[in-house]
Design a protein around this motif. Sequence first.
Motif, PDB file in Angstrom:
ATOM      1  N   ALA A 120       0.856  -1.281  -0.049  1.00  0.00           N
ATOM      2  CA  ALA A 120       0.243   0.169  -0.070  1.00  0.00           C
ATOM      3  C   ALA A 120       1.122   1.266   0.158  1.00  0.00           C
ATOM      4  CB  ALA A 120      -0.804  -0.143   1.075  1.00  0.00           C
ATOM      5  N   THR A 121       2.226   1.032   0.107  1.00  0.00           N
ATOM      6  CA  THR A 121       2.832   2.267  -0.032  1.00  0.00           C
ATOM      7  C   THR A 121       2.955   3.332  -1.572  1.00  0.00           C
ATOM      8  OG1 THR A 121       4.621   1.535   1.382  1.00  0.00           O
ATOM      9  CG2 THR A 121       5.361   3.453  -0.301  1.00  0.00           C
ATOM     10  N   PRO A 122       2.761   4.124  -1.556  1.00  0.00           N
ATOM     11  CA  PRO A 122       1.995   4.408  -2.795  1.00  0.00           C
ATOM     12  C   PRO A 122       3.451   4.572  -4.413  1.00  0.00           C
ATOM     13  CG  PRO A 122       1.772   6.275  -1.210  1.00  0.00           C
ATOM     14  CD  PRO A 122       2.623   5.500  -0.534  1.00  0.00           C
ATOM     15  N   ILE A 123       3.187   3.925  -5.009  1.00  0.00           N
ATOM     16  CA  ILE A 123       4.089   4.099  -6.231  1.00  0.00           C
ATOM     17  C   ILE A 123       4.224   5.054  -6.811  1.00  0.00           C
ATOM     18  CG2 ILE A 123       4.271   3.271  -8.323  1.00  0.00           C
ATOM     19  CD1 ILE A 123       3.871   1.045  -6.677  1.00  0.00           C
ATOM     20  N   ARG A 124       6.010   4.919  -6.947  1.00  0.00           N
ATOM     21  CA  ARG A 124       6.681   6.667  -7.323  1.00  0.00           C
ATOM     22  C   ARG A 124       7.135   6.730  -8.280  1.00  0.00           C
ATOM     23  NH1 ARG A 124      11.105   8.156  -2.019  1.00  0.00           N
ATOM     24  NH2 ARG A 124       9.614   7.784  -1.050  1.00  0.00           N
ATOM     25  N   VAL A 125       7.335   7.595  -9.390  1.00  0.00           N
ATOM     26  CA  VAL A 125       8.128   7.215 -11.096  1.00  0.00           C
ATOM     27  C   VAL A 125       9.213   8.377 -10.616  1.00  0.00           C
ATOM     28  CG1 VAL A 125       6.589   9.545 -11.439  1.00  0.00           C
ATOM     29  CG2 VAL A 125       7.314   7.942 -12.703  1.00  0.00           C
ATOM     30  N   LEU A 126      10.021   8.019 -11.629  1.00  0.00           N
ATOM     31  CA  LEU A 126      11.637   8.778 -11.795  1.00  0.00           C
ATOM     32  C   LEU A 126      11.648   8.946 -13.535  1.00  0.00           C
ATOM     33  CD1 LEU A 126      13.629   6.851 -12.048  1.00  0.00           C
ATOM     34  CD2 LEU A 126      13.140   6.617  -9.373  1.00  0.00           C
ATOM     35  N   ARG A 127      12.838   9.517 -14.131  1.00  0.00           N
ATOM     36  CA  ARG A 127      13.070   9.520 -14.704  1.00  0.00           C
ATOM     37  C   ARG A 127      14.117   8.662 -15.107  1.00  0.00           C
ATOM     38  NH1 ARG A 127       9.536  10.538 -18.929  1.00  0.00           N
ATOM     39  NH2 ARG A 127      10.487  11.385 -19.817  1.00  0.00           N
ATOM     40  N   GLN A 128      14.403   7.470 -16.224  1.00  0.00           N
ATOM     41  CA  GLN A 128      15.501   7.102 -16.035  1.00  0.00           C
ATOM     42  C   GLN A 128      16.069   7.065 -17.461  1.00  0.00           C
ATOM     43  OE1 GLN A 128      15.058   3.320 -14.255  1.00  0.00           O
ATOM     44  NE2 GLN A 128      16.597   3.877 -12.854  1.00  0.00           N
TER      45      GLN A 128
END
Length: 275
Positions: free
Chosen positions: A254-262
Amino acid sequence: MPELPEVEVSRQGLLPYLPGRRLVGAVVRTPALRHAIPLGLDARLAGLRVDAILRRGKYLLLDCASSRGGGWLLIHLGMSGSLRLVPPATPAQKHDHVDLVFKHTVLRLRDPRRFGALLWHEGVDVETHPALAVLGREPLADGFSGEWLYAATRGRRMPVKPLLMDSHLVVGIGNIYAAESLFRAGISPLRRAGRISLQRYRLLAQAIRATLVASIAAGGSTVRDYVHSDGGAGCFQLSCAVYDRQGEPCPVCATPIRVLRQAGRSTFYCPACQR
């Protein structure tokens, strides 16, 4: 863009209809996609029988009587391409660039962004074609394993996720499948490839296989323009655990999904489950 599962679904969808049939010719409506369309394609294909349909990475390979003086058609769907089987009299639309014409059906290549490719290889040994010779290992083949991944990544300092998407190492693992495989294996996309243990690479190899097989069973992923040869859409993207789910709860913790640029691409991951 169509990746390994989408190309494999396209291949499987064509198998009941094309092998054993002879080509009448081709209709070419554009001089080039990503590369120039082979000159004289209509005359070159006329009378050749399609003996088999194979896949290498994201290339669909049509064996056009290669052992009897013919050759191979190599089709890459690029960013937005798709293949449709349509009746011979079906009018072409704006982005329908090439028709492979059979007596009772037409295989139509549609590519709105024109990043796909249609290439010709003369003779039998298609693996020597420059487009295929540089490709890495097939993730669904017997030679793909955690042991191989571990050995291939020693000394590599780049993060594991963009490395999985490098077709010179391993083919067909696009953005969706790299993200979902790393989540299944519990590996952070930020971790350096050369610092991952053998045991974790064994888990990752299993996760990659399971993810790709699941996507093929679901008809692939339809994110933009990809459709099956009968016009249907894939649905794997509807079951993704992390891909395109920024801010939503992880299905495990249930941890919020994160997004980053790679490497210019969005990477989705769970910071709690993936270490």
